[in-house]
Enzyme design. Structure first.
Site, short mmCIF file in Angstrom:
data_model
loop_
_atom_site.label_atom_id
_atom_site.label_comp_id
_atom_site.label_asym_id
_atom_site.label_seq_id
_atom_site.Cartn_x
_atom_site.Cartn_y
_atom_site.Cartn_z
N ASN A 196 -48.56 51.20 -66.97
CA ASN A 196 -50.50 51.23 -67.19
C ASN A 196 -50.26 50.13 -67.30
O ASN A 196 -51.87 49.69 -67.86
CB ASN A 196 -50.94 51.77 -67.53
CG ASN A 196 -50.55 53.79 -66.45
OD1 ASN A 196 -50.78 53.36 -65.22
ND2 ASN A 196 -50.37 54.35 -66.97
N ASN A 197 -49.21 49.07 -67.66
CA ASN A 197 -50.15 47.93 -68.91
C ASN A 197 -49.88 46.55 -68.23
O ASN A 197 -48.99 46.25 -67.45
CB ASN A 197 -48.82 47.40 -69.57
CG ASN A 197 -48.77 47.05 -70.72
OD1 ASN A 197 -49.04 45.37 -70.12
ND2 ASN A 197 -48.08 46.16 -71.98
N ASP A 236 -38.67 50.02 -70.74
CA ASP A 236 -39.58 50.50 -71.46
C ASP A 236 -38.62 49.14 -73.05
O ASP A 236 -37.42 48.62 -72.93
CB ASP A 236 -39.00 51.81 -72.44
CG ASP A 236 -39.45 52.31 -73.77
OD1 ASP A 236 -40.93 52.08 -73.23
OD2 ASP A 236 -39.12 52.30 -74.98
N PHE A 251 -49.01 39.61 -75.29
CA PHE A 251 -49.48 41.46 -76.48
C PHE A 251 -48.67 41.47 -77.20
O PHE A 251 -47.99 41.10 -77.67
CB PHE A 251 -50.15 42.23 -74.67
CG PHE A 251 -48.12 42.42 -74.42
CD1 PHE A 251 -48.21 41.29 -72.92
CD2 PHE A 251 -47.84 43.88 -74.38
CE1 PHE A 251 -46.62 42.04 -72.57
CE2 PHE A 251 -47.11 44.23 -73.65
CZ PHE A 251 -45.87 42.95 -73.21
N TYR A 308 -47.54 42.92 -79.55
CA TYR A 308 -46.37 41.88 -81.52
C TYR A 308 -46.09 40.32 -80.84
O TYR A 308 -45.69 40.20 -82.16
CB TYR A 308 -44.94 42.08 -81.67
CG TYR A 308 -45.02 43.74 -82.12
CD1 TYR A 308 -44.91 43.87 -83.85
CD2 TYR A 308 -44.99 44.92 -81.31
CE1 TYR A 308 -45.26 45.49 -83.88
CE2 TYR A 308 -44.75 46.35 -81.71
CZ TYR A 308 -45.16 46.72 -82.67
OH TYR A 308 -44.97 47.76 -83.41
N ARG A 337 -38.03 40.97 -71.70
CA ARG A 337 -38.20 41.39 -70.59
C ARG A 337 -37.71 40.57 -68.69
O ARG A 337 -37.57 41.27 -68.00
CB ARG A 337 -39.49 41.61 -70.18
CG ARG A 337 -40.45 42.68 -69.14
CD ARG A 337 -41.89 42.90 -69.31
NE ARG A 337 -41.44 44.02 -70.81
CZ ARG A 337 -41.95 43.60 -71.72
NH1 ARG A 337 -42.93 42.06 -71.54
NH2 ARG A 337 -42.38 44.29 -72.47
P1 IMP Z 1 -43.18 49.95 -74.45
O1 IMP Z 1 -41.98 48.88 -72.97
O2 IMP Z 1 -44.57 49.20 -73.19
O3 IMP Z 1 -43.85 51.28 -75.13
O4 IMP Z 1 -43.92 49.44 -75.42
C1 IMP Z 1 -43.63 49.15 -77.32
C2 IMP Z 1 -44.26 48.30 -77.96
O5 IMP Z 1 -43.36 46.96 -78.29
C3 IMP Z 1 -45.60 48.36 -78.01
O6 IMP Z 1 -46.30 48.56 -78.96
C4 IMP Z 1 -45.70 47.05 -77.21
O7 IMP Z 1 -47.62 46.44 -77.23
C5 IMP Z 1 -44.84 45.89 -77.21
N1 IMP Z 1 -43.91 45.49 -76.63
C6 IMP Z 1 -43.29 45.64 -75.21
N2 IMP Z 1 -43.18 44.28 -74.48
C7 IMP Z 1 -43.56 43.32 -75.41
C8 IMP Z 1 -43.42 41.89 -75.88
O8 IMP Z 1 -43.36 41.22 -74.57
N3 IMP Z 1 -44.20 40.88 -76.10
C9 IMP Z 1 -45.09 42.06 -77.91
N4 IMP Z 1 -44.19 43.14 -78.01
C10 IMP Z 1 -44.54 44.12 -76.39
#
Ligand code: IMP
Length: 191
Positions: A8-9, A68, A148, A150, A177
């Site tokens: 959903n991101n 993830d 977004f 970090y 990613r």
């Molecule tokens: P998730 O993959 O959405 O579970 O991300 C886990 C955490 O890592 C969340 O706080 C996201 O905001 C952060 N995050 C995921 N991908 C990135 C990125 O590419 N840059 C910075 N933070 C990230």
């Protein structure tokens, strides 16, 4: 070919859309009517990616992939890692998470860190995973407004800017990613 990206991101969708070849139509969870929160209860990044992809396949029947990501900080023994989203609490707030990490590293010389993304893909009843890693370091303050999570405190190795100071095209070409998606695309192209 249609493929659901189980997230959903919208930031992630934007990043991945830019890397996926045109013959693959990316569907969002909204497109398939999936409005619920997908469970992410595993204790590894890989486990959560697989859990999310399995959920969409089992409940909606679509070929799909899920990602993830975690930020692993060397001097914190890999934390926040799989708990990156809720590092500073269940509100999952990016600013709170960054502030907590900066505070934890306040007296540390070793600021080495890496982002790790695992993508789990369900296609033709097969499950595959792809991993992308981007090494770098945690800065001492937040800079930049792109990206977004970090991004404002992560400086990839060999660069003077944080991810949040870079255009998306550069983040995608060197980022965690982007690396995992390249492997996903290479795999799909061979199919
Ligand atoms: P998730 O993959 O959405 O579970 O991300 C886990 C955490 O890592 C969340 O706080 C996201 O905001 C952060 N995050 C995921 N991908 C990135 C990125 O590419 N840059 C910075 N933070 C990230």
């Amino acid at each position: 070919m249609q493929l659901v990206f189980a997230t959903n991101n919208t930031n992630k969708v934007k990043e991945v859309q830019a890397l996926i070849p045109e013959h693959i139509t990316l569907l969002s969870l909204k497109d398939i009517g999936c409005l619920e929160d997908i469970p992410e209860t595993q204790d590894t990044i890989e486990g959560n990616a697989i859990q999310k992809a399995n959920y969409v396949k089992a409940h909606y029947g679509y070929d799909c992939f899920a990602d993830d990501t975690g930020l692993e900080v060397e001097s914190l023994n890999g934390a926040p890692g799989v708990y990156s989203a809720r590092y500073a609490g269940e509100q999952k707030d990016a600013t709170d998470n960054m502030n907590k990490l900066l505070a934890e590293l306040d007296n540390k010389n070793n600021r080495k860190a890496q982002f790790k993304t695992v993508i789990a893909l369900h296609v033709n009843n097969e499950l595959q995973t792809f991993t992308g890693i981007c090494e770098g370091e945690i800065t001492t303050s937040k800079t930049g407004a792109e990206g977004f999570g970090y991004d404002p405190i992560f400086k990839p190795q060999g660069y003077a800017e944080t991810f949040a100071e870079m255009p998306l095209s550069i983040k995608n070409s060197i980022g965690h990613r982007g690396k995992a998606v390249s492997q996903l695309v290479a795999f799909l192209n061979k199919k």
